[in-house]
Design a protein around this motif. Structure first.
Motif, PDB file in Angstrom:
ATOM      1  N   ARG A 135       0.718  -0.450  -0.292  1.00  0.00           N
ATOM      2  CA  ARG A 135      -0.401   0.235   0.214  1.00  0.00           C
ATOM      3  C   ARG A 135       0.866   0.774  -0.076  1.00  0.00           C
ATOM      4  NH1 ARG A 135      -3.114   1.215   4.311  1.00  0.00           N
ATOM      5  NH2 ARG A 135      -4.250   2.409   2.962  1.00  0.00           N
ATOM      6  N   VAL A 136       2.319   1.169   0.782  1.00  0.00           N
ATOM      7  CA  VAL A 136       2.701   2.280   0.755  1.00  0.00           C
ATOM      8  C   VAL A 136       3.379   2.505  -0.954  1.00  0.00           C
ATOM      9  CG1 VAL A 136       4.592   3.158   1.396  1.00  0.00           C
ATOM     10  CG2 VAL A 136       3.405   1.931   3.458  1.00  0.00           C
ATOM     11  N   LEU A 137       4.284   1.730  -1.341  1.00  0.00           N
ATOM     12  CA  LEU A 137       4.743   1.340  -2.931  1.00  0.00           C
ATOM     13  C   LEU A 137       3.553   2.530  -3.517  1.00  0.00           C
ATOM     14  CD1 LEU A 137       6.383  -1.515  -2.502  1.00  0.00           C
ATOM     15  CD2 LEU A 137       7.661   0.372  -2.519  1.00  0.00           C
ATOM     16  N   ALA A 138       2.288   1.877  -3.468  1.00  0.00           N
ATOM     17  CA  ALA A 138       1.347   2.535  -4.508  1.00  0.00           C
ATOM     18  C   ALA A 138       1.095   4.232  -3.993  1.00  0.00           C
ATOM     19  CB  ALA A 138       0.362   1.750  -3.953  1.00  0.00           C
ATOM     20  N   ALA A 139       1.195   4.227  -2.758  1.00  0.00           N
ATOM     21  CA  ALA A 139       0.630   6.146  -2.395  1.00  0.00           C
ATOM     22  C   ALA A 139       1.664   6.678  -2.951  1.00  0.00           C
ATOM     23  CB  ALA A 139       0.704   5.498  -0.742  1.00  0.00           C
ATOM     24  N   PRO A 156       6.319  23.436   3.892  1.00  0.00           N
ATOM     25  CA  PRO A 156       6.654  22.542   5.769  1.00  0.00           C
ATOM     26  C   PRO A 156       4.602  22.239   5.934  1.00  0.00           C
ATOM     27  CG  PRO A 156       7.958  24.231   5.078  1.00  0.00           C
ATOM     28  CD  PRO A 156       7.335  24.367   4.170  1.00  0.00           C
ATOM     29  N   ALA A 157       3.637  23.283   4.985  1.00  0.00           N
ATOM     30  CA  ALA A 157       2.387  23.623   5.434  1.00  0.00           C
ATOM     31  C   ALA A 157       1.674  21.919   4.297  1.00  0.00           C
ATOM     32  CB  ALA A 157       1.816  24.593   4.775  1.00  0.00           C
ATOM     33  N   ASP A 158       1.947  21.844   3.066  1.00  0.00           N
ATOM     34  CA  ASP A 158       2.072  20.664   2.701  1.00  0.00           C
ATOM     35  C   ASP A 158       2.245  19.915   2.619  1.00  0.00           C
ATOM     36  OD1 ASP A 158       1.121  22.753   0.606  1.00  0.00           O
ATOM     37  OD2 ASP A 158       3.119  22.670  -0.628  1.00  0.00           O
ATOM     38  N   VAL A 159       3.270  19.756   3.180  1.00  0.00           N
ATOM     39  CA  VAL A 159       4.518  18.171   4.503  1.00  0.00           C
ATOM     40  C   VAL A 159       3.253  17.649   5.841  1.00  0.00           C
ATOM     41  CG1 VAL A 159       5.470  17.157   5.529  1.00  0.00           C
ATOM     42  CG2 VAL A 159       6.186  18.562   3.415  1.00  0.00           C
ATOM     43  N   LEU A 160       2.287  18.825   5.875  1.00  0.00           N
ATOM     44  CA  LEU A 160       1.519  18.298   6.729  1.00  0.00           C
ATOM     45  C   LEU A 160       0.257  17.905   6.959  1.00  0.00           C
ATOM     46  CD1 LEU A 160       0.763  18.499  10.212  1.00  0.00           C
ATOM     47  CD2 LEU A 160       0.774  21.490  10.093  1.00  0.00           C
ATOM     48  N   ALA A 161       0.227  18.325   5.807  1.00  0.00           N
ATOM     49  CA  ALA A 161      -1.399  18.561   4.859  1.00  0.00           C
ATOM     50  C   ALA A 161      -0.975  17.208   4.531  1.00  0.00           C
ATOM     51  CB  ALA A 161      -2.179  19.340   4.206  1.00  0.00           C
ATOM     52  N   ARG A 162      -0.490  16.825   4.017  1.00  0.00           N
ATOM     53  CA  ARG A 162      -0.273  15.454   3.378  1.00  0.00           C
ATOM     54  C   ARG A 162       0.020  14.353   4.184  1.00  0.00           C
ATOM     55  NH1 ARG A 162      -3.429  14.209   0.346  1.00  0.00           N
ATOM     56  NH2 ARG A 162      -2.180  12.154   0.015  1.00  0.00           N
ATOM     57  N   SER A 163      -0.003  14.733   5.303  1.00  0.00           N
ATOM     58  CA  SER A 163       1.241  13.812   6.739  1.00  0.00           C
ATOM     59  C   SER A 163      -0.774  13.686   6.951  1.00  0.00           C
ATOM     60  CB  SER A 163       1.830  14.398   7.476  1.00  0.00           C
ATOM     61  OG  SER A 163       1.574  12.835   8.164  1.00  0.00           O
ATOM     62  N   THR A 164      -1.443  14.630   7.495  1.00  0.00           N
ATOM     63  CA  THR A 164      -2.203  14.161   8.349  1.00  0.00           C
ATOM     64  C   THR A 164      -3.689  13.295   7.316  1.00  0.00           C
ATOM     65  OG1 THR A 164      -2.226  15.806   9.124  1.00  0.00           O
ATOM     66  CG2 THR A 164      -4.662  15.454   8.913  1.00  0.00           C
ATOM     67  N   ALA A 165      -3.933  13.398   5.689  1.00  0.00           N
ATOM     68  CA  ALA A 165      -4.583  12.829   5.239  1.00  0.00           C
ATOM     69  C   ALA A 165      -3.834  11.703   5.052  1.00  0.00           C
ATOM     70  CB  ALA A 165      -4.404  14.127   3.613  1.00  0.00           C
ATOM     71  N   LEU A 166      -2.662  11.493   4.972  1.00  0.00           N
ATOM     72  CA  LEU A 166      -2.490   9.850   4.607  1.00  0.00           C
ATOM     73  C   LEU A 166      -2.490   9.038   5.667  1.00  0.00           C
ATOM     74  CD1 LEU A 166       1.209  10.498   3.151  1.00  0.00           C
ATOM     75  CD2 LEU A 166      -0.568   9.707   1.980  1.00  0.00           C
ATOM     76  N   ARG A 167      -2.500   9.763   7.283  1.00  0.00           N
ATOM     77  CA  ARG A 167      -3.121   9.475   8.001  1.00  0.00           C
ATOM     78  C   ARG A 167      -4.058   9.029   8.309  1.00  0.00           C
ATOM     79  NH1 ARG A 167      -0.106  10.500  12.681  1.00  0.00           N
ATOM     80  NH2 ARG A 167      -1.805   8.623  13.648  1.00  0.00           N
ATOM     81  N   ALA A 176      -6.479   8.009   6.027  1.00  0.00           N
ATOM     82  CA  ALA A 176      -6.376   7.057   4.871  1.00  0.00           C
ATOM     83  C   ALA A 176      -6.082   5.839   5.388  1.00  0.00           C
ATOM     84  CB  ALA A 176      -5.564   7.592   4.059  1.00  0.00           C
ATOM     85  N   GLY A 177      -5.134   6.165   6.590  1.00  0.00           N
ATOM     86  CA  GLY A 177      -5.262   5.091   7.615  1.00  0.00           C
ATOM     87  C   GLY A 177      -3.314   4.216   7.664  1.00  0.00           C
ATOM     88  N   PHE A 178      -3.048   5.122   6.741  1.00  0.00           N
ATOM     89  CA  PHE A 178      -1.748   4.739   7.104  1.00  0.00           C
ATOM     90  C   PHE A 178      -0.944   5.409   8.699  1.00  0.00           C
ATOM     91  CE2 PHE A 178      -2.086   5.264   2.366  1.00  0.00           C
ATOM     92  CZ  PHE A 178      -1.548   4.359   1.971  1.00  0.00           C
ATOM     93  N   ALA A 179       0.019   4.848   8.970  1.00  0.00           N
ATOM     94  CA  ALA A 179       0.838   4.506  10.054  1.00  0.00           C
ATOM     95  C   ALA A 179       1.952   5.669  10.086  1.00  0.00           C
ATOM     96  CB  ALA A 179       1.377   3.057  11.039  1.00  0.00           C
TER      97      ALA A 179
END
Length: 393
Positions: free
Chosen positions: A13-17, A27-38, A40-43
């Motif tokens: 799933r990580v490789l596909a993502a 940095p704001a994009d990183v935070l937003a994308r990290s939140t979105a991935l979390r 979506a069920g990613f650790a």
């Protein structure tokens, strides 16, 4: 990258993502994308892996082009890797020699092995760091003729290999932050490279700043410059060296590829007076000590004794030279230079220097630039004085 990070990275799933992820720009994009991935069920460690690899792939396109979009990297591995267009030229030399199987000893993330396999050679890729070797195996998966082995390059059996590529100028450790090491700490060692070169056609990748006095007799020393940056020195030995070539400067870039070769260091031309143009030789030409040959073929002359600038009155285009037209010749005096720059409205200034003790950043502040024009300031020595040459490209 530690083993736990590798395990998180290799989850399907990580490789596909990673394949679907764009590089966050702020940095704001990183935070937003990290939140979105979390969400979506990613650790947390999986979300970090996705964002890190997306950013590294973006950076890697400068070295690997479209290949980067299906590769995995560490920061250190990407920094150490040979640029693909350069690696492809090395691979072509191996193929032209008649080699069928090349041992890549110290393969890192597999950049050189990828180029070797892409031209139809079988590759034994050896990497002693297990994490890095796993990434190399992933990157080489499209090439079944490439085998990755986790082992010490100095102990592994070379088997059917009939040529070798050795990268001993390693930074260590191979998958953490980079740390440059001296020749005495190279792995594989230079002594080992000598032993391999005595039995097999061998290319040895070194730092371009490698001690020239340590270049073995009979080796072809090829300095490689890519897009204006001297990226490596390769010693070709054991039959891969070209007849009569012991010094070479290979220059690659968007405008194509050019190479200057010689049987020995070139003798310098006599110093001459400043002309209408000044030329900066490519770093590979300087490292190879072939400035004299470039001067003779372009009708230029050294600007000062021991100074790696050439000059001439007629414009002499060359792939080995960057040309500047001299607009003003000034004494090396900050007040005089500042007055001239303000009179010309120069607010953006590139400062170059050779043979003069100068901190360009501090000198730029002293000049207090203002204006909309661009210029280049070359501070150097002629035969009899220090000068500041105000130029444009």
């Amino acid at each position: 990258m530690e083993r736990s990070e590798l395990e998180a990275l290799l989850d399907p799933r990580v490789l596909a993502a990673i394949d679907d992820e764009a590089r966050p720009e702020t940095p704001a994009d990183v935070l937003a994308r990290s939140t979105a991935l979390r969400r979506a069920g990613f650790a947390p460690e999986q979300a970090a892996a996705v964002l890190t690899q997306a950013a590294l792939r973006r950076r890697a396109r400068a070295k690997f082009g479209e290949f980067a979009d299906r590769m995995l990297f560490t920061r250190a591995g990407l920094e150490q890797a040979t640029r693909l267009d350069v690696a492809a030229r090395h691979a072509a030399r191996f193929r032209s020699s008649g080699a069928r199987t090349v041992a890549d000893l110290g393969c890192g993330i597999g950049g050189d092995a990828l180029a070797l396999a892409a031209v139809g050679l079988r590759v034994l890729a050896v990497e002693r760091d297990e994490v890095t070797a796993v990434l190399a195996q992933y990157n080489l998966a499209p090439f079944p003729e490439a085998e990755v082995v986790v082992d010490d390059a100095e102990r592994v059996g070379l088997g059917a290999a009939d040529a070798a590529w050795i990268d001993p100028a390693r930074r260590t450790p191979g998958h953490a932050d980079t740390k440059r090491v001296g020749a005495a700490d190279y792995s594989p060692s230079l002594d080992f490279a000598d032993r391999v070169a005595a039995r097999l056609p061998t290319g040895v990748k070194l730092s371009p700043a490698h001690d020239r006095s340590a270049i073995p007799d009979g080796a072809e020393a090829q300095w490689v410059s890519d897009r204006g940056e001297v990226v490596e020195l390769v010693l070709w030995r054991g039959g891969l060296e070209r007849d009569g070539v012991r010094r070479a400067a290979l220059v690659t870039g968007p405008g194509g590829t050019a190479e200057l070769t010689a049987s020995e260091d070139a003798e310098d031309e006599p110093v001459g007076p400043l002309g209408e143009h000044v030329y900066e030789p490519d770093g590979a030409v300087i490292r190879a000590r072939l400035i004299g040959d470039v001067a003779r073929t372009t009708g230029t002359r050294p600007l000062g004794p021991g100074i790696a600038y050439l000059t001439g009155d007629d414009f002499s285009p060359s792939p080995f030279l960057t040309a500047f037209t001299v607009d003003a010749v000034l004494p090396f005096d900050a007040r005089r230079i500042r007055t001239e720059l303000r009179a010309r409205g120069v607010g953006r200034l590139e400062i170059k220097k050779r043979g003069v003790d100068l901190d360009p950043a501090a000198f730029r502040r002293e000049l207090a630039l203002r204006g909309d024009e661009d210029a280049v300031l070359i501070v150097t020595r002629t035969a009899d004085r220090r000068v500041a040459l105000l130029c444009h490209r």
